[in-house]
Design a protein around this motif. Sequence first.
Motif, PDB file in Angstrom:
ATOM      1  N   UNK A 199      48.709  49.413  34.958  1.00 47.29           N
ATOM      2  CA  UNK A 199      49.691  49.265  33.890  1.00 47.29           C
ATOM      3  C   UNK A 199      49.119  48.976  32.503  1.00 47.29           C
ATOM      4  N   UNK A 200      47.913  48.497  32.398  1.00 49.28           N
ATOM      5  CA  UNK A 200      47.325  48.199  31.084  1.00 49.28           C
ATOM      6  C   UNK A 200      46.518  49.407  30.609  1.00 49.28           C
TER       7      UNK A 200
ATOM      8  N   UNK B 157      43.234  42.963  39.255  1.00 46.19           N
ATOM      9  CA  UNK B 157      42.477  44.200  39.056  1.00 46.19           C
ATOM     10  C   UNK B 157      43.371  45.428  39.202  1.00 46.19           C
ATOM     11  N   UNK B 158      44.150  45.486  40.272  1.00 43.03           N
ATOM     12  CA  UNK B 158      45.001  46.650  40.518  1.00 43.03           C
ATOM     13  C   UNK B 158      46.099  46.741  39.467  1.00 43.03           C
TER      14      UNK B 158
ATOM     15  N   UNK C 183      41.129  50.321  43.947  1.00 41.68           N
ATOM     16  CA  UNK C 183      40.831  51.718  43.592  1.00 41.68           C
ATOM     17  C   UNK C 183      39.790  52.396  44.491  1.00 41.68           C
ATOM     18  N   UNK C 184      38.655  51.760  44.818  1.00 41.97           N
ATOM     19  CA  UNK C 184      37.691  52.470  45.665  1.00 41.97           C
ATOM     20  C   UNK C 184      38.233  52.844  47.051  1.00 41.97           C
TER      21      UNK C 184
ATOM     22  N   UNK D 212      49.536  34.327  35.152  1.00 42.21           N
ATOM     23  CA  UNK D 212      50.612  33.451  35.643  1.00 42.21           C
ATOM     24  C   UNK D 212      51.167  33.911  36.986  1.00 42.21           C
ATOM     25  N   UNK D 213      51.240  35.220  37.188  1.00 40.65           N
ATOM     26  CA  UNK D 213      51.869  35.789  38.384  1.00 40.65           C
ATOM     27  C   UNK D 213      50.945  35.800  39.599  1.00 40.65           C
ATOM     28  N   UNK D 214      49.712  36.170  39.406  1.00 37.31           N
ATOM     29  CA  UNK D 214      48.788  36.393  40.514  1.00 37.31           C
ATOM     30  C   UNK D 214      47.781  35.253  40.607  1.00 37.31           C
TER      31      UNK D 214
END
Length: 174
Positions: free
Chosen positions: A32-33, A26-27, A103-104, A47-49
């Motif tokens: 970045x997207x 989510x973060x 984010x919140x 793959x990473x998270x």
Amino acid sequence: MPRSTPLQIRPAIAADAPALAALSIQVWLSTYATEGVNELLARYVLDEFTPAAFVSWMSDPDTALLVAEAGGHLAGYARLRFGAPQELFPAASTELCTLYVQEPFTRSGVGSALLREARSTVRGRTGNGALWLTVNVRNRRASAFYEKHGFAHRGTAWFALGDGRHENHVLGAC
């Protein structure tokens, strides 16, 4: 974060792994997207998270994984890697690999609390609180956060994703 909800910073446990993976995706995507999600970005985060990656980091003696929990929910985390020297900042051999706050919870003190505990963890293990990290040059909010907490620009590094290279600042603080 509601004022009545106390924040707890603690070491991550295996049961946190799915929530850590979801929070990371989510973060990362919201940061970045910014032009939407394409196949490359989707594959990277999936793959990473992963929960397995977080469980692996938890069992790695050269890694410390701290979570910020509020009301039984994870609001953020920090991942440290010990024995990771950076030639641009030789005073530190510990990397702050990740400091993510949902984010919140931004601007509520969660990031500052995680960073304080991370530095305390580093001092306890290495005898000093010196840390280095990389931050994307376009991530002005994160750069301002680290600058406010005493980090200074030490040089440039590059993050490769697919055929692209993305400029990052190397920051360090003692």
